[in-house]
Enzyme design. Structure first.
Site, PDB file in Angstrom:
ATOM      1  N   CYS A 172      45.734  45.220  24.809  1.00 14.78           N
ATOM      2  CA  CYS A 172      47.172  45.609  25.110  1.00 14.78           C
ATOM      3  C   CYS A 172      48.318  44.828  24.324  1.00 14.78           C
ATOM      4  O   CYS A 172      49.686  44.880  24.658  1.00 14.78           O
ATOM      5  CB  CYS A 172      47.318  45.285  26.650  1.00 14.78           C
ATOM      6  N   HIS A 181      54.169  43.707  28.956  1.00  8.40           N
ATOM      7  CA  HIS A 181      52.859  44.727  29.232  1.00  8.40           C
ATOM      8  C   HIS A 181      52.902  45.054  30.458  1.00  8.40           C
ATOM      9  O   HIS A 181      52.905  44.506  31.507  1.00  8.40           O
ATOM     10  CB  HIS A 181      51.693  43.945  28.762  1.00  8.40           C
ATOM     11  N   ASN A 186      48.659  51.287  33.348  1.00  7.35           N
ATOM     12  CA  ASN A 186      48.486  50.602  32.025  1.00  7.35           C
ATOM     13  C   ASN A 186      48.065  51.439  31.002  1.00  7.35           C
ATOM     14  O   ASN A 186      46.814  51.704  30.817  1.00  7.35           O
ATOM     15  CB  ASN A 186      47.353  49.582  32.626  1.00  7.35           C
TER      16      ASN A 186
HETATM   17  N1  COA Z   1      41.568  49.936  46.848  1.00 10.81           N
HETATM   18  C1  COA Z   1      41.400  49.351  47.929  1.00 10.81           C
HETATM   19  N2  COA Z   1      40.964  48.129  48.118  1.00 10.81           N
HETATM   20  C2  COA Z   1      40.386  47.413  47.006  1.00 10.81           C
HETATM   21  C3  COA Z   1      40.692  47.871  45.879  1.00 10.81           C
HETATM   22  C4  COA Z   1      41.258  49.227  45.684  1.00 10.81           C
HETATM   23  N3  COA Z   1      41.155  50.103  44.377  1.00 10.81           N
HETATM   24  N4  COA Z   1      40.124  47.217  45.063  1.00 10.81           N
HETATM   25  C5  COA Z   1      39.670  46.007  45.654  1.00 10.81           C
HETATM   26  N5  COA Z   1      39.813  46.234  46.854  1.00 10.81           N
HETATM   27  C6  COA Z   1      39.632  45.310  48.093  1.00 10.81           C
HETATM   28  C7  COA Z   1      38.895  44.426  47.532  1.00 10.81           C
HETATM   29  O1  COA Z   1      37.513  44.794  47.883  1.00 10.81           O
HETATM   30  C8  COA Z   1      39.336  43.017  48.463  1.00 10.81           C
HETATM   31  O2  COA Z   1      38.808  43.503  49.784  1.00 10.81           O
HETATM   32  P1  COA Z   1      38.127  42.218  50.795  1.00 10.81           P
HETATM   33  O3  COA Z   1      39.408  41.537  50.875  1.00 10.81           O
HETATM   34  O4  COA Z   1      37.655  43.025  52.057  1.00 10.81           O
HETATM   35  O5  COA Z   1      37.245  41.562  50.190  1.00 10.81           O
HETATM   36  C9  COA Z   1      40.790  43.399  48.625  1.00 10.81           C
HETATM   37  O6  COA Z   1      40.972  44.734  48.385  1.00 10.81           O
HETATM   38  C10 COA Z   1      41.453  42.527  47.559  1.00 10.81           C
HETATM   39  O7  COA Z   1      40.796  42.498  46.509  1.00 10.81           O
HETATM   40  P2  COA Z   1      41.157  41.515  45.200  1.00 10.81           P
HETATM   41  O8  COA Z   1      40.329  41.771  44.129  1.00 10.81           O
HETATM   42  O9  COA Z   1      41.547  40.504  45.638  1.00 10.81           O
HETATM   43  O10 COA Z   1      42.640  42.394  44.996  1.00 10.81           O
HETATM   44  P3  COA Z   1      43.706  41.903  44.011  1.00 10.81           P
HETATM   45  O11 COA Z   1      45.007  41.717  44.609  1.00 10.81           O
HETATM   46  O12 COA Z   1      43.341  40.604  42.946  1.00 10.81           O
HETATM   47  O13 COA Z   1      43.948  42.991  43.080  1.00 10.81           O
HETATM   48  C11 COA Z   1      43.437  43.919  40.772  1.00 10.81           C
HETATM   49  C12 COA Z   1      43.102  43.910  42.277  1.00 10.81           C
HETATM   50  C13 COA Z   1      42.219  44.443  39.894  1.00 10.81           C
HETATM   51  C14 COA Z   1      44.655  45.031  41.003  1.00 10.81           C
HETATM   52  C15 COA Z   1      44.380  42.646  40.298  1.00 10.81           C
HETATM   53  O14 COA Z   1      43.428  41.571  40.336  1.00 10.81           O
HETATM   54  C16 COA Z   1      44.823  42.722  38.843  1.00 10.81           C
HETATM   55  O15 COA Z   1      45.695  43.674  38.286  1.00 10.81           O
HETATM   56  N6  COA Z   1      44.101  42.298  37.818  1.00 10.81           N
HETATM   57  C17 COA Z   1      44.558  42.196  36.699  1.00 10.81           C
HETATM   58  C18 COA Z   1      43.841  43.407  35.834  1.00 10.81           C
HETATM   59  C19 COA Z   1      44.423  43.551  34.797  1.00 10.81           C
HETATM   60  O16 COA Z   1      45.530  43.546  34.294  1.00 10.81           O
HETATM   61  N7  COA Z   1      43.874  44.376  33.595  1.00 10.81           N
HETATM   62  C20 COA Z   1      44.175  44.752  32.408  1.00 10.81           C
HETATM   63  C21 COA Z   1      44.474  43.626  31.520  1.00 10.81           C
HETATM   64  S1  COA Z   1      45.228  44.036  30.125  1.00 10.81           S
END
Ligand code: COA
Length: 316
Positions: free
Chosen positions: A116, A240, A270
């Site tokens: 990215c 990004h 993304n």
């Molecule tokens: N829909 C609904 N619930 C979801 C979910 C989804 N798509 N994905 C995860 N959950 C749930 C989890 O199971 C968790 O439940 P729990 O509290 O009962 O355990 C809760 O939501 C929180 O999950 P968490 O992983 O802490 O969420 P988050 O706020 O970290 O968001 C991402 C997850 C992936 C959106 C976030 O971590 C992110 O954007 N990370 C960076 C990814 C990125 O930028 N990648 C590309 C790099 S170039």
């Protein structure tokens, strides 16, 4: 990174183009097959919909053609094509070969893969080519992440999408647009986000989030220092477009208000290499930029790579 020597030949972007596949997939569409919801995706990422479809070459040809048309340059005078992509259409040859042919160019063509961060890597490399004598370089950032996304994995399927952005970069006598830049990578973190050849993306989302904020800030600060500017001097940020919360956290640390950010991830998700040019050229096309503005491009990605550049905008 070093300051750019005053003697270096610099460049300016004289034309640009964007391309998104026609097919739109909304959060509600995803929620039909995944245990997720529109509300959750918007709250945690800011993404509302994304565009899916096409090949890396076809999207690149579309954005590249628009950039060449806008710049008004004769395609036969383009000296090099750099395609940033982490989703090439074939393992061999580089997808830039198909794009070069599709655009009717006759010049050196190569792919850059810095995930990215790749468009900024390509922009920096393009300036390097101008500094050693080339006159015109076409830079394209394109990804078709939908082809390597596991559509049954809610961790990743909600994030990734397809798109392309392109720029014609021309050398100039005297001051150019690039004021400062930084490229970085930490290969020890490659397992945080990867896809095996033929496989789909695997991601440790939380850890990527945590690292992303830090490395965006770090890279932006290095570019600002190289340019001799502070964050107060920045008029617009084209970051990004991974997750609006990552951008908010990074901008807070940089002391840049969100009103200065171009955020298009709500519409396009993304799109990896395409996301920074999509954000930059959306701002340009909607009159958010004027000549003299200092624009910060900053990204992070698998690798983990980071890259930033500060450009002084010149409205063609
Ligand atoms: N829909 C609904 N619930 C979801 C979910 C989804 N798509 N994905 C995860 N959950 C749930 C989890 O199971 C968790 O439940 P729990 O509290 O009962 O355990 C809760 O939501 C929180 O999950 P968490 O992983 O802490 O969420 P988050 O706020 O970290 O968001 C991402 C997850 C992936 C959106 C976030 O971590 C992110 O954007 N990370 C960076 C990814 C990125 O930028 N990648 C590309 C790099 S170039």
């Amino acid at each position: 990174m070093p300051k750019i020597p005053n003697s270096a030949v610099n460049g300016v972007i004289t034309g640009w183009g964007r391309a998104l596949p026609e097919k739109v997939v909304t959060n509600a569409d995803l929620a039909k097959t995944l245990d997720t919801s529109d509300e959750w995706i918007i709250e945690r990422t800011g993404i509302e919909r994304r565009h899916i479809g096409g090949s890396t070459a076809s999207l690149s040809i579309e954005s590249g053609r628009k950039a060449i048309e806008m710049s008004g340059v004769d395609p036969s005078t383009i000296d090099a094509l750099i395609l940033s992509t982490t989703t090439p259409d074939r393992t061999v040859p580089a997808t830039s070969a198909a794009v070069q042919h599709g655009l009717g160019l006759r010049c050196g063509a190569f792919d850059v893969n810095a995930a990215c961060s790749g468009f900024v890597y390509a922009l920096v490399a393009g300036h390097g080519l101008l500094a050693i004598g080339l006159k015109r370089v076409l830079i394209i950032g394109t990804d078709t992440l939908s082809r390597i996304t596991d559509w049954t994995d809610r961790n990743t399927a909600i994030l990734f999408a397809d798109g392309s952005g392109a720029a014609v970069l021309e050398s100039v006598d005297g001051p150019g647009q690039l004021l400062g830049w930084d490229i970085d990578a930490d290969g020890s973190l490659e397992d945080l986000l990867y896809a095996e050849i033929g496989g789909t993306l695997k991601m440790e989302g939380k850890e990527v989030f945590r690292r992303a904020v830090r490395i965006m800030v770090d890279s932006a600060e290095k570019s600002l220092a190289a340019a001799g500017l502070t964050s107060n001097d920045i008029t617009l940020v084209a970051p990004h477009q991974a997750n609006v919360r990552i951008i908010e956290a990074a901008c807070k640390r940089l002391n840049i208000p969100m009103s200065k950010v171009s955020w298009v991830g709500n519409e396009s998700g993304n799109t990896s290499s395409a996301s920074i040019p999509l954000a930059l050229f959306e701002a340009a096309d909607t009159n958010r930029l004027k000549t003299g503005d200092n624009v910060l491009l900053v990204g992070f990605g698998a690798g983990m790579t980071a890259a930033s550049a500060i450009i002084k905008w010149k409205q063609p």
